[in-house]
Design an enzyme around this catalytic site. Structure first.
Site, PDB file in Angstrom:
ATOM      1  N   PHE A 146       1.024  -1.407  -0.016  1.00  0.00           N
ATOM      2  CA  PHE A 146       0.099   0.100  -0.182  1.00  0.00           C
ATOM      3  C   PHE A 146       0.699   1.223  -0.006  1.00  0.00           C
ATOM      4  O   PHE A 146       1.696   1.535   0.959  1.00  0.00           O
ATOM      5  CB  PHE A 146      -0.983   0.131   1.171  1.00  0.00           C
ATOM      6  CG  PHE A 146      -1.872   1.451   1.117  1.00  0.00           C
ATOM      7  CD1 PHE A 146      -3.066   1.182   0.375  1.00  0.00           C
ATOM      8  CD2 PHE A 146      -1.379   2.346   1.613  1.00  0.00           C
ATOM      9  CE1 PHE A 146      -3.733   2.338   0.283  1.00  0.00           C
ATOM     10  CE2 PHE A 146      -2.269   3.581   1.589  1.00  0.00           C
ATOM     11  CZ  PHE A 146      -3.278   3.655   1.101  1.00  0.00           C
ATOM     12  N   ASP A 233       9.275   3.274   2.146  1.00  0.00           N
ATOM     13  CA  ASP A 233       8.100   3.960   2.320  1.00  0.00           C
ATOM     14  C   ASP A 233       7.773   3.858   3.744  1.00  0.00           C
ATOM     15  O   ASP A 233       7.161   2.809   4.152  1.00  0.00           O
ATOM     16  CB  ASP A 233       6.805   3.434   1.458  1.00  0.00           C
ATOM     17  CG  ASP A 233       5.641   4.043   1.709  1.00  0.00           C
ATOM     18  OD1 ASP A 233       5.857   5.045   2.666  1.00  0.00           O
ATOM     19  OD2 ASP A 233       4.538   4.131   1.036  1.00  0.00           O
ATOM     20  N   LYS A 274       2.441  11.124   7.107  1.00  0.00           N
ATOM     21  CA  LYS A 274       1.694  11.091   8.329  1.00  0.00           C
ATOM     22  C   LYS A 274       2.319  11.722   9.655  1.00  0.00           C
ATOM     23  O   LYS A 274       2.025  13.047   9.662  1.00  0.00           O
ATOM     24  CB  LYS A 274       1.533   9.496   8.407  1.00  0.00           C
ATOM     25  CG  LYS A 274       0.442   8.798   7.322  1.00  0.00           C
ATOM     26  CD  LYS A 274       0.013   7.460   7.808  1.00  0.00           C
ATOM     27  CE  LYS A 274      -1.179   7.224   6.577  1.00  0.00           C
ATOM     28  NZ  LYS A 274      -0.881   5.878   5.869  1.00  0.00           N
TER      29      LYS A 274
HETATM   30  C1  LIG Z   1      -0.912   6.280   4.333  1.00  0.00           C
HETATM   31  C2  LIG Z   1       0.115   5.724   3.525  1.00  0.00           C
HETATM   32  C3  LIG Z   1       0.647   6.308   2.258  1.00  0.00           C
HETATM   33  C4  LIG Z   1      -0.224   7.233   1.686  1.00  0.00           C
HETATM   34  O1  LIG Z   1      -0.562   8.488   2.382  1.00  0.00           O
HETATM   35  P1  LIG Z   1      -1.498   9.406   2.051  1.00  0.00           P
HETATM   36  O2  LIG Z   1      -1.311  10.842   3.083  1.00  0.00           O
HETATM   37  O3  LIG Z   1      -2.700   8.806   2.602  1.00  0.00           O
HETATM   38  O4  LIG Z   1      -1.594  10.028   0.752  1.00  0.00           O
HETATM   39  C5  LIG Z   1       1.705   5.875   1.577  1.00  0.00           C
HETATM   40  N1  LIG Z   1       2.304   4.740   2.048  1.00  0.00           N
HETATM   41  C6  LIG Z   1       2.125   4.220   3.263  1.00  0.00           C
HETATM   42  C7  LIG Z   1       2.970   3.096   3.799  1.00  0.00           C
HETATM   43  C8  LIG Z   1       0.971   4.829   4.053  1.00  0.00           C
HETATM   44  O5  LIG Z   1       0.688   3.939   5.220  1.00  0.00           O
END
Ligand SMILES: *Cc1c(COP(=O)(O)O)cnc(C)c1O
Length: 426
Positions: A146, A233, A274
């Site tokens: 994700f 990520d 985040k």
């Molecule tokens: C939440 C998330 C995203 C996307 O972030 P948004 O601010 O919702 O666009 C990307 N990668 C990971 C691992 C995430 O948990």
């Protein structure tokens, strides 16, 4: 506003249903206030937040240090665009790059934008530095990843619900099994046009899958061997969530509140979002060293809001809180305690088969089929008992409270979870 403040939960839900696109399926609770580890609904009922806005609110709701920074910057200067310099961005970039040990930062707003940015940087590096022929670059990704919701990102998702009828998709991605080094090496060996490997240190959305010990380190070594960029990520796993400042940090466990995270694995490109803002404001960032980041030149990439002064002020305050309150250490210790307590409880409970995770990013596996509504129904029962959590995929419930939680609060939550599961009936 007086009328709006008197809305009942049902009225608020009805408004969203009528006037909002139905792109989420929320738990039926309407929140109107948050403080630390707690949130309150419009009827005044108090809950423990065990989701933390998908790990954006690591520092707790409405942390006064973050709110004060945001307020005072909002009263001073909010947005200049990058057409002009502002007096906050440079200080923020210095702070964040020093904290995570990179030469440079590229500021964006959301996680998905930061992932997109990392992919663009990686491709450009492939053509300008690695010497891959135009339009031939491939990026290796993992199954069940994700990384966000843009068209390019869903192009390499394998979630049918996230993809169906959104094509045509972006080319140039190779998908391999997560936590499988053999698959990675094969992909790198067979494809000289691979430019990067994009990976989540723990797959959060997929259901909190923690890879085998040494996976990230060995994957990084393979990337080095084949001259491929290792792109981490850490949008969900970063900023102390997993008991270290980053999930790619080494065994230092950030026990020292000023530890800036000795890398176990140093990504070539690091993606943050985040909790980089503590959930107060959309702030994301891509970090890399000069030989990579220098491929980005004026006009290549940008964002009107990226790097705005409020984001910079909020980002610095949010990282101050993580350091000054020792949140990595707290997440490490409370995470151990949580898994210990749940493991003790599992033999007494028919509904859970396992608990897994790292730091305060954990999940319990529910003893029912993936398409059953049991996990959802348990979350509804938890809500009744004053704790908010949500299923991830099928029969998995993620537990990710704010990292400012105390031991007493955590044990209180363990009590709520165990009581709910013992009383639960389908
Ligand atoms: C939440 C998330 C995203 C996307 O972030 P948004 O601010 O919702 O666009 C990307 N990668 C990971 C691992 C995430 O948990």
């Amino acid at each position: 506003m007086a009328v709006l403040e008197q809305l009942t939960s049902q009225e608020a839900i009805a408004l969203e249903n009528k006037y909002g696109a139905h792109n989420y399926h929320p738990l039926p609770v309407v929140l109107s206030r948050g403080e630390g580890v707690y949130v309150w609904d419009v009827e005044g009922k108090k809950y423990y937040d065990f989701l933390s806005a998908y790990s954006a609110v690591n520092q707790g709701h409405c942390h006064p240090v973050i709110v004060d920074a945001m307020k005072s910057q909002a009263e001073t200067l909010t947005l200049t665009s990058r057409a002009f310099y502002n007096d906050m961005l440079g200080a923020y970039e210095k702070y964040v790059t020093e904290t995570f040990h990179f030469d440079k930062l590229l500021p964006m707003n959301t996680g998905a934008e930061a992932v997109e940015t990392a992919l663009k940087i990686c491709r450009k590096w492939a053509y300008e530095k690695k010497g891959i022929e135009e339009n031939q670059a491939q990026i290796v990704v993992c199954e069940n990843n994700f990384h966000g919701r843009t068209t390019t990102i869903i192009s390499f998702s394998n979630d049918p619900v996230a993809r169906a009828n959104f094509g045509p998709f972006t080319n140039g991605f190779l998908k391999i099994e997560y936590d499988n080094l053999t698959a990675l090496e094969e992909a790198l060996k067979e494809n000289p046009n691979v430019a990067g490997f994009l990976v989540e240190p723990i797959q959060g959305e997929a259901g909190v899958y923690v890879p085998s010990e040494g996976y990230l380190k060995n994957a990084k070594a393979l990337c080095e061997k084949y001259n491929v960029l290792f792109i981490a990520d850490e949008v969900q796993t970063g900023i102390a969530r997993t008991g270290r400042l980053l999930a790619t940090c080494g065994n230092c466990s950030c026990k020292d509140k000023h530890c800036s995270g000795t890398p176990e694995v140093k990504p070539d490109i690091l993606i943050l979002g985040k909790a980089l803002s503590g959930g107060a404001y959309p702030v994301s960032a891509v970090l890399a060293n000069d030989p990579i980041m220098e491929v980005i030149r004026p006009g290549n990439h940008g964002s009107t809001f990226g790097g705005n002064p409020v984001a910079a002020a909020v980002g610095m305050a949010a990282l101050d809180v993580v350091r000054n309150e020792g949140l990595a250490k707290n997440a490490d210790e409370l995470g151990e305690l949580f898994r210990d307590e749940m493991n003790k409880f599992i033999p007494d409970c028919d509904w859970i088969t396992a608990v897994r995770g790292k730091g305060l990013l954990n999940a319990i596996l529910i003893n029912d089929t993936e398409d059953s509504s049991t996990a959802w129904d348990i979350c509804m029962a938890l809500k009744e008992n004053g704790l908010l959590a949500k299923p991830t995929h099928g029969n998995i419930i993620r537990f990710a409270p704010p990292l400012v939680m105390t031991k007493a609060q955590l044990l209180d939550c363990v009590g709520i979870i165990c009581k709910t599961l013992l009383e639960f009936k389908v």
